[in-house]
Design an enzyme around this catalytic site. Structure first.
Site, short mmCIF file in Angstrom:
data_model
loop_
_atom_site.label_atom_id
_atom_site.label_comp_id
_atom_site.label_asym_id
_atom_site.label_seq_id
_atom_site.Cartn_x
_atom_site.Cartn_y
_atom_site.Cartn_z
N TYR A 84 0.80 -1.23 0.00
CA TYR A 84 0.00 0.00 0.00
C TYR A 84 0.83 1.29 0.00
CZ TYR A 84 -3.71 -3.31 1.15
OH TYR A 84 -4.59 -4.36 1.12
N ASN A 129 -12.95 4.22 -2.24
CA ASN A 129 -12.13 3.03 -2.04
C ASN A 129 -12.86 2.21 -0.98
OD1 ASN A 129 -10.37 1.01 -1.41
ND2 ASN A 129 -8.54 2.32 -1.39
N HIS A 145 -15.39 -6.50 -1.80
CA HIS A 145 -15.47 -7.92 -2.14
C HIS A 145 -16.63 -8.63 -1.47
CE1 HIS A 145 -11.53 -6.72 -3.40
NE2 HIS A 145 -11.11 -6.58 -2.15
N ASP A 186 -25.77 -1.79 -3.75
CA ASP A 186 -27.15 -1.32 -3.93
C ASP A 186 -27.25 0.19 -3.68
OD1 ASP A 186 -28.10 -3.85 -4.55
OD2 ASP A 186 -28.87 -4.25 -2.54
N HIS A 243 -8.63 1.57 -6.06
CA HIS A 243 -7.85 0.67 -5.20
C HIS A 243 -6.40 1.04 -5.33
CE1 HIS A 243 -11.21 -1.90 -4.23
NE2 HIS A 243 -11.56 -1.83 -5.51
N SER A 300 -3.85 -0.87 -4.47
CA SER A 300 -3.16 -2.03 -5.04
C SER A 300 -3.93 -2.55 -6.25
CB SER A 300 -3.04 -3.14 -3.98
OG SER A 300 -4.34 -3.61 -3.60
O1 CA2 Z 1 -5.83 -1.73 -2.70
C1 CA2 Z 1 -6.75 -1.20 -2.07
O2 CA2 Z 1 -6.91 0.03 -2.03
C2 CA2 Z 1 -7.71 -2.07 -1.26
O3 CA2 Z 1 -9.01 -1.49 -1.38
C3 CA2 Z 1 -7.24 -2.01 0.18
C4 CA2 Z 1 -8.01 -2.92 1.12
C5 CA2 Z 1 -8.14 -4.33 0.56
O4 CA2 Z 1 -8.99 -5.12 1.38
C6 CA2 Z 1 -8.66 -4.34 -0.87
O5 CA2 Z 1 -8.67 -5.68 -1.32
C7 CA2 Z 1 -7.78 -3.49 -1.77
C8 CA2 Z 1 -7.33 -2.98 2.48
C9 CA2 Z 1 -7.22 -1.66 3.17
C10 CA2 Z 1 -6.44 -1.84 4.44
O6 CA2 Z 1 -5.19 -1.21 4.29
C11 CA2 Z 1 -4.22 -1.45 5.21
C12 CA2 Z 1 -3.13 -0.63 5.14
C13 CA2 Z 1 -2.09 -0.81 6.02
C14 CA2 Z 1 -2.14 -1.82 6.97
C15 CA2 Z 1 -3.23 -2.64 7.04
C16 CA2 Z 1 -4.28 -2.45 6.16
#
Ligand code: CA2
Length: 151
Positions: free
Chosen positions: A25, A76, A82, A89, A102, A104
């Site tokens: 991230y 986001n 998911h 909705d 996103h 990532s």
């Molecule tokens: O890539 C993205 O922006 C996501 O939306 C981030 C979500 C993940 O569940 C999606 O699949 C993709 C996770 C956000 C949590 O981010 C963290 C950052 C640092 C430490 C822990 C979690």
């Protein structure tokens, strides 16, 4: 003339940005994301309402509250992308341009991240470009609104 308002909504755990998993991230915090969005929006003649919540219901309520208030939504949805039919909705019902971001590239990651319910109702999707994706989403939103004839 008041600039069009764009809601920039962030889902669960995005408050942890910059504290862990920088290889996925990046090193920037959510405050850095907000500052990037504020700067980008100003240059595009947009106003933003930037928010983060860990609650699915709160996210749904914020989407509903965009009706009559915001001109578009950048979201986001994080983990709720998911899983959440309720969020899908709400985004469909609000009938505004929606850009999903996103940080990532969810398609290069685990299989369970490949499906996003939000993508099924989003106007467009940006993934895998780090926090730059938020600035790109604002630029795309400005163009969508210009096409719609927003001032
Ligand atoms: O890539 C993205 O922006 C996501 O939306 C981030 C979500 C993940 O569940 C999606 O699949 C993709 C996770 C956000 C949590 O981010 C963290 C950052 C640092 C430490 C822990 C979690």
């Amino acid at each position: 003339m008041t600039p069009p308002l764009i809601a920039v909504l962030n889902g669960p755990n995005l408050n942890l940005l910059g504290t862990r998993q920088p290889e996925i991230y990046g090193a920037e915090t959510l405050d850095d994301v907000e500052a990037l969005c504020a700067e980008s929006a100003e240059g595009l003649g947009l106003a933003i309402d930037f928010r983060q919540t860990n609650g699915e219901g709160e996210l749904v309520t914020w989407v509903q509250e965009c009706r009559g208030r915001a001109s578009g939504i950048i979201i986001n949805p994080a983990g709720y992308s998911h899983t959440s039919i309720a969020l899908m909705d709400a985004l469909k019902a609000v009938d505004l341009p929606v850009i999903e971001v996103h940080i990532s590239n969810i398609h290069r990651r685990e299989e369970f991240r490949h499906l996003s319910y939000v993508s099924k109702v989003a106007t467009g999707v940006i993934a895998g470009l780090g926090i730059t994706g938020y600035a790109l989403a604002l630029q795309a939103m400005a163009e969508l609104l210009a096409e719609e004839g927003e001032p």
